[in-house]
Write an enzyme that holds these catalytic residues in place. Structure first.
Site, PDB file in Angstrom:
ATOM      1  CG  ASP A 107      -2.275   0.626   0.936  1.00  0.00           C
ATOM      2  OD1 ASP A 107      -2.360   1.852   1.079  1.00  0.00           O
ATOM      3  OD2 ASP A 107      -3.223  -0.085   0.555  1.00  0.00           O
ATOM      4  CG  HIS A 140      -5.172   3.985   1.309  1.00  0.00           C
ATOM      5  ND1 HIS A 140      -4.796   2.745   0.854  1.00  0.00           N
ATOM      6  CD2 HIS A 140      -6.496   4.099   1.016  1.00  0.00           C
ATOM      7  CE1 HIS A 140      -5.850   2.136   0.308  1.00  0.00           C
ATOM      8  NE2 HIS A 140      -6.891   2.939   0.390  1.00  0.00           N
ATOM      9  CB  SER A 292      -9.272   0.540   0.494  1.00  0.00           C
ATOM     10  OG  SER A 292      -8.846   0.915  -0.780  1.00  0.00           O
TER      11      SER A 292
END
Length: 335
Positions: A107, A140, A292
């Protein structure tokens, strides 16, 4: 790096990906070539169309793909999946990696956070695995790490940064990261909260090969915030558990979620709270929405089950627990 739109797919302009066996077949169109971690990235001569050349090579039996752009799936046209929102402190009791289960998180990276300040896995990370601090999707990976560990508190993380702070990466970088996961120390679970469409809506053979080279690993990927049934890769690959997002009540598909017969599991993807960066209005915690994060909940559930059973048995148990009519397997949040 230049990006080219092909339909609603994005590719790196003038690039094609190959395995080593196909290099000689493209020599007359090659301007430069770089090989690393089992992937050859070919920069093509001006005027050569990567998609046309890919199709020609596949027709000859070679493994080839344009260098597709992959993203961490923001919802650019607004809504709850478009950005994180600040929230207050969240208390969490995380273990000390007692299960022996490792989850590879590919990620934006992971930032320092009180939840894992004393963990072995975070202490072993280098600067290259630190989360981005600027960009639309900075944080994120840190948000996902919190969801994973709250669901599987005794697991450890293996962090590889494949997305930048805006949530952008490409197939070449993902392939190289997956290649580095092979071997005796392969993780039990890989979480891919990223993806994209392909130029021909067919799976990239190189990406399929990379997943297939991890036979003892369960790969989980998000279905994308596309509100579409168009196949989203790598979630739609055979052998990958594609995860769509449910609303906060875990009753219906979230309006933004990708969907279709290629989606294998569903989990809450709206208004989840987790770890985040300490920056601006954020004090280390946020709420965010998207497929996600639904994928992270499924990865965490499988990792928790893998503490007591082989990981593929754990995955089968998680997916066989409950069903939602007209959708499929339900994986509850349990945070």
């Amino acid at each position: 790096m230049d990006v080219q739109a092909v339909g609603s797919a994005l590719i790196r302009s003038g690039q094609i990906l190959l395995d080593r066996s196909a290099v000689s077949a493209v020599s007359r169109w090659t301007q430069a070539i770089a090989e690393a971690d089992g992937v050859c990235v070919v920069r093509l001569s001006p005027g050569v169309d990567p998609c046309e050349l890919t199709q020609e090579l596949r027709d000859q039996g070679y493994r080839a793909s344009p260098n597709h752009v992959l993203t961490g799936q923001p919802l650019f046209f607004g809504g709850p999946a478009s950005r994180p929102f600040p929230t207050g402190e969240i208390r969490a009791s995380l273990g000390r990696e007692r299960s022996g289960v490792r989850v590879a998180l590919l990620d934006t990276g992971v930032a320092a956070h009180p939840w894992w300040a004393k963990s072995r896995w975070y202490g072993s990370l280098g600067e290259a695995a630190a989360d981005a601090v600027e960009g639309e999707q900075a944080g994120h990976g840190t948000f996902i790490a919190g969801l994973l560990l709250r669901r599987a508190p005794e697991a450890g993380l293996q962090v590889i940064r494949v997305l930048d702070g805006d949530g952008s990466g490409d197939e070449a970088r993902l392939l190289r990261a997956l290649h580095r996961l092979r071997g005796e120390r392969a993780p039990q679970v890989v979480n891919l909260s990223l993806g994209g469409h392909t130029f021909d809506d067919q799976p990239s053979p190189l990406l399929a090969d990379a997943v297939g080279a991890l036979p003892d690993t369960v790969v989980v990927a998000c279905a994308g915030n596309t509100a579409s049934d168009r196949p989203f890769w790598p979630a739609a690959l055979p052998g990958v558990i594609g995860v769509g997002a449910l609303d906060a009540a875990e009753q219906r598909r979230a309006a933004f979620s990708g969907h279709g017969p290629w989606v294998d599991a569903w989990a809450r993807g709206e208004w989840l709270a987790s770890s985040f960066l300490s920056t601006g209005d954020f004090s280390g915690y946020a709420t965010w929405s998207g497929t996600s994060f639904a994928a992270a909940l499924v990865s965490g559930a499988i990792a928790a089950g893998a503490a007591d059973a082989p990981v593929r048995e754990a995955a089968a148990a998680v997916l066989g627990d409950r069903q939602i009519p007209d959708l499929g397997a339900l994986v509850t949040a349990r945070l």
